[in-house]
Design an enzyme around this catalytic site. Structure first.
Site, PDB file in Angstrom:
ATOM      1  N   GLN A  88     -17.979   3.088 -18.257  1.00  0.00           N
ATOM      2  CA  GLN A  88     -16.934   4.007 -19.133  1.00  0.00           C
ATOM      3  C   GLN A  88     -17.782   4.672 -20.155  1.00  0.00           C
ATOM      4  OE1 GLN A  88     -13.090   1.723 -19.262  1.00  0.00           O
ATOM      5  NE2 GLN A  88     -14.629   0.221 -19.565  1.00  0.00           N
ATOM      6  N   ASN A  89     -19.071   4.244 -20.316  1.00  0.00           N
ATOM      7  CA  ASN A  89     -19.471   4.853 -21.464  1.00  0.00           C
ATOM      8  C   ASN A  89     -20.255   6.299 -21.347  1.00  0.00           C
ATOM      9  OD1 ASN A  89     -19.002   2.409 -22.816  1.00  0.00           O
ATOM     10  ND2 ASN A  89     -21.117   1.572 -22.357  1.00  0.00           N
ATOM     11  N   VAL A  90     -20.316   6.997 -22.341  1.00  0.00           N
ATOM     12  CA  VAL A  90     -20.928   8.513 -22.050  1.00  0.00           C
ATOM     13  C   VAL A  90     -22.151   8.814 -22.666  1.00  0.00           C
ATOM     14  CG1 VAL A  90     -18.604   9.624 -21.931  1.00  0.00           C
ATOM     15  CG2 VAL A  90     -19.591   9.109 -24.275  1.00  0.00           C
ATOM     16  N   ASP A  91     -22.768   7.343 -23.226  1.00  0.00           N
ATOM     17  CA  ASP A  91     -24.299   7.355 -23.786  1.00  0.00           C
ATOM     18  C   ASP A  91     -25.054   6.970 -22.563  1.00  0.00           C
ATOM     19  OD1 ASP A  91     -23.455   4.181 -24.768  1.00  0.00           O
ATOM     20  OD2 ASP A  91     -24.883   4.555 -23.504  1.00  0.00           O
ATOM     21  N   HIS A 106     -16.605   8.371 -16.575  1.00  0.00           N
ATOM     22  CA  HIS A 106     -16.007   9.357 -17.876  1.00  0.00           C
ATOM     23  C   HIS A 106     -16.874  10.355 -18.080  1.00  0.00           C
ATOM     24  CE1 HIS A 106     -13.178   5.664 -18.943  1.00  0.00           C
ATOM     25  NE2 HIS A 106     -12.628   6.197 -17.837  1.00  0.00           N
ATOM     26  N   CYS A 133     -20.784  29.937 -21.470  1.00  0.00           N
ATOM     27  CA  CYS A 133     -21.234  29.155 -20.310  1.00  0.00           C
ATOM     28  C   CYS A 133     -22.431  30.137 -19.517  1.00  0.00           C
ATOM     29  CB  CYS A 133     -20.162  29.389 -19.227  1.00  0.00           C
ATOM     30  SG  CYS A 133     -20.630  28.979 -17.610  1.00  0.00           S
ATOM     31  N   CYS A 136     -20.946  31.942 -16.039  1.00  0.00           N
ATOM     32  CA  CYS A 136     -19.826  32.962 -15.963  1.00  0.00           C
ATOM     33  C   CYS A 136     -19.712  33.689 -17.478  1.00  0.00           C
ATOM     34  CB  CYS A 136     -18.507  32.366 -15.755  1.00  0.00           C
ATOM     35  SG  CYS A 136     -17.599  31.414 -16.766  1.00  0.00           S
ATOM     36  N   LEU A 199     -16.734 -10.127 -26.356  1.00  0.00           N
ATOM     37  CA  LEU A 199     -16.721 -10.513 -27.517  1.00  0.00           C
ATOM     38  C   LEU A 199     -15.570 -11.502 -27.777  1.00  0.00           C
ATOM     39  CD1 LEU A 199     -18.626 -10.484 -29.923  1.00  0.00           C
ATOM     40  CD2 LEU A 199     -17.250  -8.636 -30.985  1.00  0.00           C
TER      41      LEU A 199
HETATM   42  C1  BV8 Z   1      -6.368   8.906 -15.055  1.00  0.00           C
HETATM   43  C2  BV8 Z   1     -13.880   9.931 -22.662  1.00  0.00           C
HETATM   44  C3  BV8 Z   1      -5.212   9.464 -12.956  1.00  0.00           C
HETATM   45  C4  BV8 Z   1     -15.144  10.178 -23.340  1.00  0.00           C
HETATM   46  C5  BV8 Z   1     -12.459   8.062 -22.220  1.00  0.00           C
HETATM   47  C6  BV8 Z   1      -1.558   3.199 -16.013  1.00  0.00           C
HETATM   48  C7  BV8 Z   1      -1.157   2.595 -17.285  1.00  0.00           C
HETATM   49  C8  BV8 Z   1      -1.054   3.362 -18.411  1.00  0.00           C
HETATM   50  C9  BV8 Z   1      -1.665   4.434 -18.571  1.00  0.00           C
HETATM   51  C10 BV8 Z   1      -2.263   5.031 -17.596  1.00  0.00           C
HETATM   52  C11 BV8 Z   1      -2.487   4.465 -16.322  1.00  0.00           C
HETATM   53  N1  BV8 Z   1      -2.956   5.272 -15.682  1.00  0.00           N
HETATM   54  C12 BV8 Z   1      -3.469   6.473 -16.225  1.00  0.00           C
HETATM   55  C13 BV8 Z   1      -3.135   6.268 -17.478  1.00  0.00           C
HETATM   56  C14 BV8 Z   1      -3.456   7.183 -18.807  1.00  0.00           C
HETATM   57  C15 BV8 Z   1      -4.776   6.919 -19.229  1.00  0.00           C
HETATM   58  C16 BV8 Z   1      -4.929   5.422 -19.858  1.00  0.00           C
HETATM   59  O1  BV8 Z   1      -5.518   4.479 -19.383  1.00  0.00           O
HETATM   60  N2  BV8 Z   1      -4.324   5.304 -21.247  1.00  0.00           N
HETATM   61  C17 BV8 Z   1      -4.538   4.360 -22.042  1.00  0.00           C
HETATM   62  C18 BV8 Z   1      -4.763   4.592 -23.381  1.00  0.00           C
HETATM   63  C19 BV8 Z   1      -3.108   3.495 -21.891  1.00  0.00           C
HETATM   64  N3  BV8 Z   1      -5.769   7.066 -18.435  1.00  0.00           N
HETATM   65  C20 BV8 Z   1      -6.309   8.300 -17.998  1.00  0.00           C
HETATM   66  O2  BV8 Z   1      -5.734   9.346 -18.440  1.00  0.00           O
HETATM   67  C21 BV8 Z   1      -7.386   8.187 -17.103  1.00  0.00           C
HETATM   68  N4  BV8 Z   1      -7.253   9.442 -15.842  1.00  0.00           N
HETATM   69  O3  BV8 Z   1      -5.888   7.808 -14.943  1.00  0.00           O
HETATM   70  O4  BV8 Z   1      -6.021   9.632 -14.265  1.00  0.00           O
HETATM   71  C22 BV8 Z   1      -6.184   8.999 -11.815  1.00  0.00           C
HETATM   72  C23 BV8 Z   1      -6.447   7.890 -11.721  1.00  0.00           C
HETATM   73  C24 BV8 Z   1      -7.392   7.310 -10.657  1.00  0.00           C
HETATM   74  C25 BV8 Z   1      -7.523   8.221  -9.693  1.00  0.00           C
HETATM   75  C26 BV8 Z   1      -7.150   9.368  -9.660  1.00  0.00           C
HETATM   76  C27 BV8 Z   1      -6.457   9.977 -10.642  1.00  0.00           C
HETATM   77  C28 BV8 Z   1      -8.928   8.975 -17.746  1.00  0.00           C
HETATM   78  C29 BV8 Z   1      -9.243   7.810 -18.867  1.00  0.00           C
HETATM   79  C30 BV8 Z   1     -10.740   8.243 -19.489  1.00  0.00           C
HETATM   80  C31 BV8 Z   1     -10.638   8.688 -21.048  1.00  0.00           C
HETATM   81  N5  BV8 Z   1     -11.628   8.751 -21.464  1.00  0.00           N
HETATM   82  N6  BV8 Z   1     -13.533   8.520 -22.840  1.00  0.00           N
HETATM   83  C32 BV8 Z   1     -15.398   9.539 -24.682  1.00  0.00           C
HETATM   84  O5  BV8 Z   1     -14.789  10.200 -25.757  1.00  0.00           O
HETATM   85  O6  BV8 Z   1     -16.080   8.680 -24.821  1.00  0.00           O
HETATM   86  S1  BV8 Z   1     -11.880   6.649 -22.397  1.00  0.00           S
HETATM   87  C33 BV8 Z   1     -12.698   5.435 -23.669  1.00  0.00           C
HETATM   88  O7  BV8 Z   1     -12.230   4.292 -23.507  1.00  0.00           O
HETATM   89  C34 BV8 Z   1     -14.107   5.214 -23.290  1.00  0.00           C
HETATM   90  O8  BV8 Z   1     -14.500   5.857 -22.286  1.00  0.00           O
HETATM   91  C35 BV8 Z   1     -14.002   3.978 -23.354  1.00  0.00           C
HETATM   92  O9  BV8 Z   1     -15.428   3.485 -22.666  1.00  0.00           O
HETATM   93  C36 BV8 Z   1     -13.113   3.597 -22.856  1.00  0.00           C
HETATM   94  C37 BV8 Z   1     -12.669   2.193 -22.669  1.00  0.00           C
HETATM   95  O10 BV8 Z   1     -12.673   1.572 -23.794  1.00  0.00           O
HETATM   96  P1  BV8 Z   1     -13.628   0.328 -24.078  1.00  0.00           P
HETATM   97  O11 BV8 Z   1     -15.109   0.951 -23.142  1.00  0.00           O
HETATM   98  O12 BV8 Z   1     -13.097  -0.764 -23.337  1.00  0.00           O
HETATM   99  O13 BV8 Z   1     -14.073   0.287 -25.555  1.00  0.00           O
HETATM  100  P2  BV8 Z   1     -13.117  -0.592 -26.444  1.00  0.00           P
HETATM  101  O14 BV8 Z   1     -13.484  -0.387 -28.019  1.00  0.00           O
HETATM  102  O15 BV8 Z   1     -11.419  -0.282 -26.047  1.00  0.00           O
HETATM  103  O16 BV8 Z   1     -13.413  -2.058 -26.185  1.00  0.00           O
HETATM  104  C38 BV8 Z   1     -14.557  -2.404 -26.459  1.00  0.00           C
HETATM  105  C39 BV8 Z   1     -14.495  -4.045 -26.121  1.00  0.00           C
HETATM  106  O17 BV8 Z   1     -15.995  -4.592 -26.300  1.00  0.00           O
HETATM  107  C40 BV8 Z   1     -13.453  -4.772 -27.027  1.00  0.00           C
HETATM  108  O18 BV8 Z   1     -12.880  -5.657 -25.953  1.00  0.00           O
HETATM  109  C41 BV8 Z   1     -14.600  -5.739 -28.036  1.00  0.00           C
HETATM  110  O19 BV8 Z   1     -14.095  -6.873 -27.980  1.00  0.00           O
HETATM  111  C42 BV8 Z   1     -15.898  -5.700 -26.998  1.00  0.00           C
HETATM  112  N7  BV8 Z   1     -17.070  -5.836 -27.932  1.00  0.00           N
HETATM  113  C43 BV8 Z   1     -17.341  -5.293 -29.103  1.00  0.00           C
HETATM  114  N8  BV8 Z   1     -18.568  -5.666 -29.562  1.00  0.00           N
HETATM  115  C44 BV8 Z   1     -19.128  -6.502 -28.475  1.00  0.00           C
HETATM  116  C45 BV8 Z   1     -18.047  -6.437 -27.391  1.00  0.00           C
HETATM  117  N9  BV8 Z   1     -18.357  -7.314 -26.297  1.00  0.00           N
HETATM  118  C46 BV8 Z   1     -19.616  -7.552 -26.354  1.00  0.00           C
HETATM  119  N10 BV8 Z   1     -20.533  -7.567 -27.237  1.00  0.00           N
HETATM  120  C47 BV8 Z   1     -20.319  -7.158 -28.284  1.00  0.00           C
HETATM  121  N11 BV8 Z   1     -21.276  -6.783 -29.159  1.00  0.00           N
END
Ligand code: BV8
Length: 225
Positions: A88-91, A106, A133, A136, A199
């Site tokens: 899911q990461n963009v790095d 993503h 772009c 275009c 974590l």
């Molecule tokens: C889509 C962009 C349709 C780039 C990102 C169903 C139900 C509810 C909502 C929806 C649903 N379906 C769709 C939705 C809407 C939406 C959604 O999910 N909303 C959420 C907020 C409810 N989804 C969408 O719009 C998606 N599109 O569904 O299209 C479709 C689907 C399928 C097929 C066809 C059509 C598009 C979602 C993409 C959004 N773009 N990023 C950028 O800016 O980076 S999302 C963004 O969040 C990042 O990509 C990130 O990776 C991602 C998820 O977050 P996490 O990676 O989990 O990061 P987070 O901080 O949340 O958690 C970190 C975890 O690590 C924590 O648990 C922490 O405890 C842990 N941690 C911390 N440190 C450590 C650690 N673990 C280990 N070691 C450590 N040291």
């Protein structure tokens, strides 16, 4: 030969110094999702969105992979079956650590996309609203990342990998963003053993056969060994 499918989230890059989304002080704490990670937010204020991604791009180019990224690259090289990394990461830290064929569902900070003609090119370190772009010439350059409301990349391929997985591993994701949050359930339907490494327990901990809590840089190398 067991097929291993791995999903990573922001938590795997946390120890490389890149902010997660939802931890205290995380990226979203300073910005509303609607303002910086949606097409509507970009249309409303492209300069703000470019600033948000320029800051992350500058951080990402300075970041180094940590032992968790390195362990996954080693697993890919050493495992006799297929090892697929979906992030899911963009790095680009998985690639810098030597991982192959990483699926960036993503998108990537290193990519630029034309909102007018869909052309893609290598993003400069800093992008701005007036960037044209190269194909275009429209002033419609945006980061090549998937925003909320947009369809993630390579979903058909990802679905096939999940159906074929013998082992599904999720590392460093809170399980709050769909469709990635549903991958463990899909792997379960295909009979996969599911391992969560995080974590703390995530929103989807109940979807896994086992959970290993701790920092990715410690937990992942132990599991790969
Ligand atoms: C889509 C962009 C349709 C780039 C990102 C169903 C139900 C509810 C909502 C929806 C649903 N379906 C769709 C939705 C809407 C939406 C959604 O999910 N909303 C959420 C907020 C409810 N989804 C969408 O719009 C998606 N599109 O569904 O299209 C479709 C689907 C399928 C097929 C066809 C059509 C598009 C979602 C993409 C959004 N773009 N990023 C950028 O800016 O980076 S999302 C963004 O969040 C990042 O990509 C990130 O990776 C991602 C998820 O977050 P996490 O990676 O989990 O990061 P987070 O901080 O949340 O958690 C970190 C975890 O690590 C924590 O648990 C922490 O405890 C842990 N941690 C911390 N440190 C450590 C650690 N673990 C280990 N070691 C450590 N040291």
């Amino acid at each position: 030969m067991r097929k291993i499918v791995i999903l990573t989230g922001a938590g795997i890059s946390a120890e490389s110094g890149l902010g997660t989304f939802r931890d205290a002080g995380g990226l979203w704490a300073r910005h509303r999702i609607e303002d910086v990670a949606t097409p509507e937010g970009f249309a409303r204020d492209p300069a703000l969105v470019h600033r948000f991604y320029n800051a992350r791009r500058a951080q990402a180019v300075e970041a180094r992979p940590n032992p968790a990224h390195a362990a996954l690259a080693r697993l890919q090289a050493a495992h006799d079956g297929e090892v697929v990394i979906i992030t899911q990461n963009v790095d680009g830290l998985h690639e810098t650590a030597g991982a192959q064929n990483v699926i960036h569902m993503h998108g990537m900070l290193s990519g630029a996309l034309c909102a007018a003609c869909d052309a893609r090119w290598q993003a400069p370190l800093a992008m701005g609203p007036g960037d044209a772009c190269p194909v275009c010439a429209a002033r419609a350059a945006r980061p090549d990342v998937v925003w909320f409301g947009e369809i993630p990349y390579r979903m058909v391929e990802i679905g096939q990998h999940l159906d074929e997985a013998d082992v599904f591993v999720a590392i460093g994701t809170s399980g709050q963003v769909w469709p990635a949050a549903g991958f463990a359930q899909q792997a379960a339907r295909g009979g996969a053993w599911r391992v969560e490494m995080n974590l703390e327990p995530s929103d989807i901990t109940g979807d896994f056969s086992e959970t290993r809590l701790g920092r990715a840089s410690e937990v992942v190398p132990v599991w790969v060994a």
